[in-house]
Design a protein around this motif. Sequence first.
Motif, PDB file in Angstrom:
ATOM      1  N   ALA A  66      14.934  26.218  64.914  1.00  0.00           N
ATOM      2  CA  ALA A  66      14.296  27.177  63.890  1.00  0.00           C
ATOM      3  C   ALA A  66      12.750  26.884  63.783  1.00  0.00           C
ATOM      4  N   ALA A  67      12.422  25.598  63.999  1.00  0.00           N
ATOM      5  CA  ALA A  67      11.173  25.217  64.047  1.00  0.00           C
ATOM      6  C   ALA A  67      10.258  25.499  65.225  1.00  0.00           C
ATOM      7  N   THR A  68      11.054  25.584  66.430  1.00  0.00           N
ATOM      8  CA  THR A  68      10.443  26.070  67.584  1.00  0.00           C
ATOM      9  C   THR A  68      10.414  27.668  67.879  1.00  0.00           C
ATOM     10  N   ALA A  69      11.130  28.338  67.043  1.00  0.00           N
ATOM     11  CA  ALA A  69      10.987  29.638  66.921  1.00  0.00           C
ATOM     12  C   ALA A  69       9.944  30.283  66.261  1.00  0.00           C
ATOM     13  N   ALA A  70       9.737  29.428  65.165  1.00  0.00           N
ATOM     14  CA  ALA A  70       8.607  29.620  64.063  1.00  0.00           C
ATOM     15  C   ALA A  70       7.331  29.415  64.909  1.00  0.00           C
ATOM     16  N   GLN A  71       7.206  28.231  65.558  1.00  0.00           N
ATOM     17  CA  GLN A  71       6.032  27.852  66.516  1.00  0.00           C
ATOM     18  C   GLN A  71       5.665  29.011  67.408  1.00  0.00           C
ATOM     19  N   ARG A  72       6.815  29.499  68.139  1.00  0.00           N
ATOM     20  CA  ARG A  72       6.641  30.396  69.376  1.00  0.00           C
ATOM     21  C   ARG A  72       6.071  31.925  68.505  1.00  0.00           C
ATOM     22  N   ALA A  73       6.706  32.200  67.474  1.00  0.00           N
ATOM     23  CA  ALA A  73       6.029  33.299  66.917  1.00  0.00           C
ATOM     24  C   ALA A  73       4.950  33.443  66.073  1.00  0.00           C
ATOM     25  N   PHE A  74       4.411  32.371  65.874  1.00  0.00           N
ATOM     26  CA  PHE A  74       3.302  32.287  65.064  1.00  0.00           C
ATOM     27  C   PHE A  74       1.866  33.018  65.590  1.00  0.00           C
ATOM     28  N   PRO A  75       1.582  32.217  66.808  1.00  0.00           N
ATOM     29  CA  PRO A  75       0.246  33.243  67.326  1.00  0.00           C
ATOM     30  C   PRO A  75       0.221  34.988  67.251  1.00  0.00           C
ATOM     31  N   ALA A  76       1.515  35.482  67.328  1.00  0.00           N
ATOM     32  CA  ALA A  76       1.406  37.034  67.379  1.00  0.00           C
ATOM     33  C   ALA A  76       1.513  37.745  65.950  1.00  0.00           C
ATOM     34  N   TRP A  77       1.997  36.854  65.112  1.00  0.00           N
ATOM     35  CA  TRP A  77       2.204  37.133  63.593  1.00  0.00           C
ATOM     36  C   TRP A  77       0.922  37.010  62.960  1.00  0.00           C
ATOM     37  N   ALA A  78       0.340  35.698  63.411  1.00  0.00           N
ATOM     38  CA  ALA A  78      -1.064  35.527  62.734  1.00  0.00           C
ATOM     39  C   ALA A  78      -2.135  36.737  63.237  1.00  0.00           C
ATOM     40  N   ALA A  79      -2.032  37.089  64.614  1.00  0.00           N
ATOM     41  CA  ALA A  79      -2.986  37.927  64.921  1.00  0.00           C
ATOM     42  C   ALA A  79      -2.669  39.177  64.640  1.00  0.00           C
ATOM     43  N   ALA A 215      11.235  38.749  65.281  1.00  0.00           N
ATOM     44  CA  ALA A 215      12.173  37.411  65.257  1.00  0.00           C
ATOM     45  C   ALA A 215      11.441  36.396  65.463  1.00  0.00           C
ATOM     46  N   GLY A 216      11.696  35.189  64.759  1.00  0.00           N
ATOM     47  CA  GLY A 216      11.202  34.135  64.767  1.00  0.00           C
ATOM     48  C   GLY A 216      10.155  33.802  63.545  1.00  0.00           C
ATOM     49  N   VAL A 217       9.755  34.767  63.193  1.00  0.00           N
ATOM     50  CA  VAL A 217       8.659  34.431  62.088  1.00  0.00           C
ATOM     51  C   VAL A 217       9.292  34.094  60.824  1.00  0.00           C
ATOM     52  N   ALA A 218      10.570  34.799  60.327  1.00  0.00           N
ATOM     53  CA  ALA A 218      11.351  34.016  59.156  1.00  0.00           C
ATOM     54  C   ALA A 218      12.591  33.512  59.485  1.00  0.00           C
ATOM     55  N   ASN A 219      12.805  32.259  59.468  1.00  0.00           N
ATOM     56  CA  ASN A 219      14.116  31.554  59.881  1.00  0.00           C
ATOM     57  C   ASN A 219      14.801  30.621  58.760  1.00  0.00           C
ATOM     58  N   LEU A 220      15.972  30.521  58.970  1.00  0.00           N
ATOM     59  CA  LEU A 220      16.743  30.038  57.969  1.00  0.00           C
ATOM     60  C   LEU A 220      17.764  28.987  58.278  1.00  0.00           C
ATOM     61  N   VAL A 221      17.652  27.814  57.809  1.00  0.00           N
ATOM     62  CA  VAL A 221      18.789  26.722  58.269  1.00  0.00           C
ATOM     63  C   VAL A 221      19.255  26.224  57.039  1.00  0.00           C
ATOM     64  N   ASN A 222      20.728  26.450  56.847  1.00  0.00           N
ATOM     65  CA  ASN A 222      21.391  25.870  55.904  1.00  0.00           C
ATOM     66  C   ASN A 222      21.719  24.451  56.001  1.00  0.00           C
ATOM     67  N   GLY A 223      21.979  23.617  55.120  1.00  0.00           N
ATOM     68  CA  GLY A 223      22.180  22.136  55.286  1.00  0.00           C
ATOM     69  C   GLY A 223      22.138  21.449  54.044  1.00  0.00           C
ATOM     70  N   LEU A 224      22.297  20.188  54.301  1.00  0.00           N
ATOM     71  CA  LEU A 224      22.140  19.114  53.012  1.00  0.00           C
ATOM     72  C   LEU A 224      20.755  18.546  53.109  1.00  0.00           C
ATOM     73  N   GLY A 225      20.088  18.434  51.913  1.00  0.00           N
ATOM     74  CA  GLY A 225      19.077  18.017  51.726  1.00  0.00           C
ATOM     75  C   GLY A 225      18.297  16.808  52.543  1.00  0.00           C
ATOM     76  N   GLU A 226      19.346  15.813  52.428  1.00  0.00           N
ATOM     77  CA  GLU A 226      19.146  14.538  52.971  1.00  0.00           C
ATOM     78  C   GLU A 226      19.236  14.556  54.536  1.00  0.00           C
ATOM     79  N   GLU A 227      19.602  15.658  55.073  1.00  0.00           N
ATOM     80  CA  GLU A 227      19.853  15.738  56.504  1.00  0.00           C
ATOM     81  C   GLU A 227      19.079  16.714  57.063  1.00  0.00           C
ATOM     82  N   ALA A 228      19.317  18.147  56.803  1.00  0.00           N
ATOM     83  CA  ALA A 228      18.449  19.259  57.216  1.00  0.00           C
ATOM     84  C   ALA A 228      16.983  19.336  56.623  1.00  0.00           C
ATOM     85  N   GLY A 229      17.144  18.901  55.120  1.00  0.00           N
ATOM     86  CA  GLY A 229      15.659  19.145  54.763  1.00  0.00           C
ATOM     87  C   GLY A 229      14.957  17.920  55.076  1.00  0.00           C
ATOM     88  N   LYS A 230      15.309  16.550  55.424  1.00  0.00           N
ATOM     89  CA  LYS A 230      14.612  15.706  55.992  1.00  0.00           C
ATOM     90  C   LYS A 230      14.127  15.852  57.364  1.00  0.00           C
TER      91      LYS A 230
END
Length: 507
Positions: A66-79, A215-230
């Motif tokens: 998810a973080a990699t997808a957001a990083q990849r999509a950032f330049p085009a969305w910001a521009a 795609a990649g601009v808004a991503n969602l990861v479900n999970g437990l706070g102490e693992e996925a959140g951390k």
Amino acid sequence: MASAFETNLATAERLLTRFRDRPLGHFIDGREVPGQSERLFDNLSPIDGGIINRVHAGNAADVDAAATAAQRAFPAWAALPGTERKRILHRVADGILARAEEIAVLESLDSGQPIRFMSKAAERAAENFRFFADRAPDAANGLSLPAKDHLNFTIRQALGPVAVITPWNTPFMLSTWKIAPALAAGCTVVHKPAEWSPLTAMLLAEIMAEAGVPAGVANLVNGLGEEAGKLLTEHPAIKAVAFVGESTTGSHIMAQGAPTLKRVHFELGGKNPVVVFDDADLDRALDAVVFMIYSLNGQRCTSSSRLLVQSGIHDAFVERLAERVARIRVGHPLDPATEVGPLVHERHLNKVLGYCAIAQADGATVKVGGVRAGEAGSGGNYVRPTLFTGANNRMRIAQEEIFGPVLTAIPFKDEAEAVAVANDVAYGLAGYVWTRDVSRANRVALKLDAGMVWINSENNRHLPTPFGGMKASGIGRDGGDYSFDFYMETKNICVALDTHTVPKLGA
């Protein structure tokens, strides 16, 4: 003809079919995907304790994707021109309103919030997107700051991929309150919703994709706070963390983000005072006091959970209050007549009920409530709205955030004591003042340690105004351009007029 309650139940059953068919996954790079581990967790019903559905527990691979997808999509969305982001975000708002009933019903089922409040969740969420959509074209604007020999001008630039971690109390609306300004600013997002109420986060991800959010601009990861959140708060691609939740969790997130110097924005806990002076409009004050602690199951950060009442009117006011509290209707969250629904999770129910024993041990009185509501053995997380009296501000019930339909009443003698008691907590989110004396209202408002103060009103949100707290209640402000101050970097550009002397060395 079916009643509104029966219609809501039928809608809920239809909607839940989808979530029962397969475990709820993540939304990464434009599509729903299963987790990369086989671990699942149960999403439990506040209504009867049964399993609503099963959810994939995000792990390091999911968070990285998810973080990699957001990083990849950032330049085009910001521009992308702000006018184009505006168009897309208005389409998101349209999509939210088109699925308003679905959002409201799922939100009530998942969180236990009464449908009477959640029926407006989609409207408020759509308003958040429209508000920030309209500001997207000017988000980069700055200031002209001329000097004698130079021209200076500032601009704002999107920060990068950001993490948005949202709570379980009003999850859909609060997620839009964070995600909308991030997208309007040109940031990309990885959203981690609370594991106790994950359903509507997937709806929002789908709505955004259908509206044209790339795609990649808004991503969602479900999970437990102490693992996925951390994992998310530690990921090097994430430049900032916007978090709503408990103060202790906020301190953990700050520590987790420190090695990568992440910017943080925290909306944390509160132990908010409502101060009622003897010259107040007591009928209106009573309505506001009841609404601001017992609406939304008492599960809102701006709830006025400490009632400070001037001594001369204290006993009469509290008696009227107790009568109102005893009449509050507790019931199924999909019943339009319900005023307080079940608390979100059994663990939270036990925490809230535990404060009744604490109150009595400290010498306070459980004037109303303090017990489970509903039939014994029903499995639902129902609690009677509760009022503590005979309290003072040193008691735990006056110092600690209970985050339920629980109010502590405390008398005070005069203005000075009211301010002293109001400020004598670790928190500083909101305050409410009731008096007909305009001068006193302003004096008290200025002295309260709170990021927001309402005079002769309940919590009334105006989107351009700053929202946030002091002390243990948070860092930063949301609303209007205050949100862009977090999601954007401010850059100064200095241009010489060729009229100044350039220093020389070695000449």
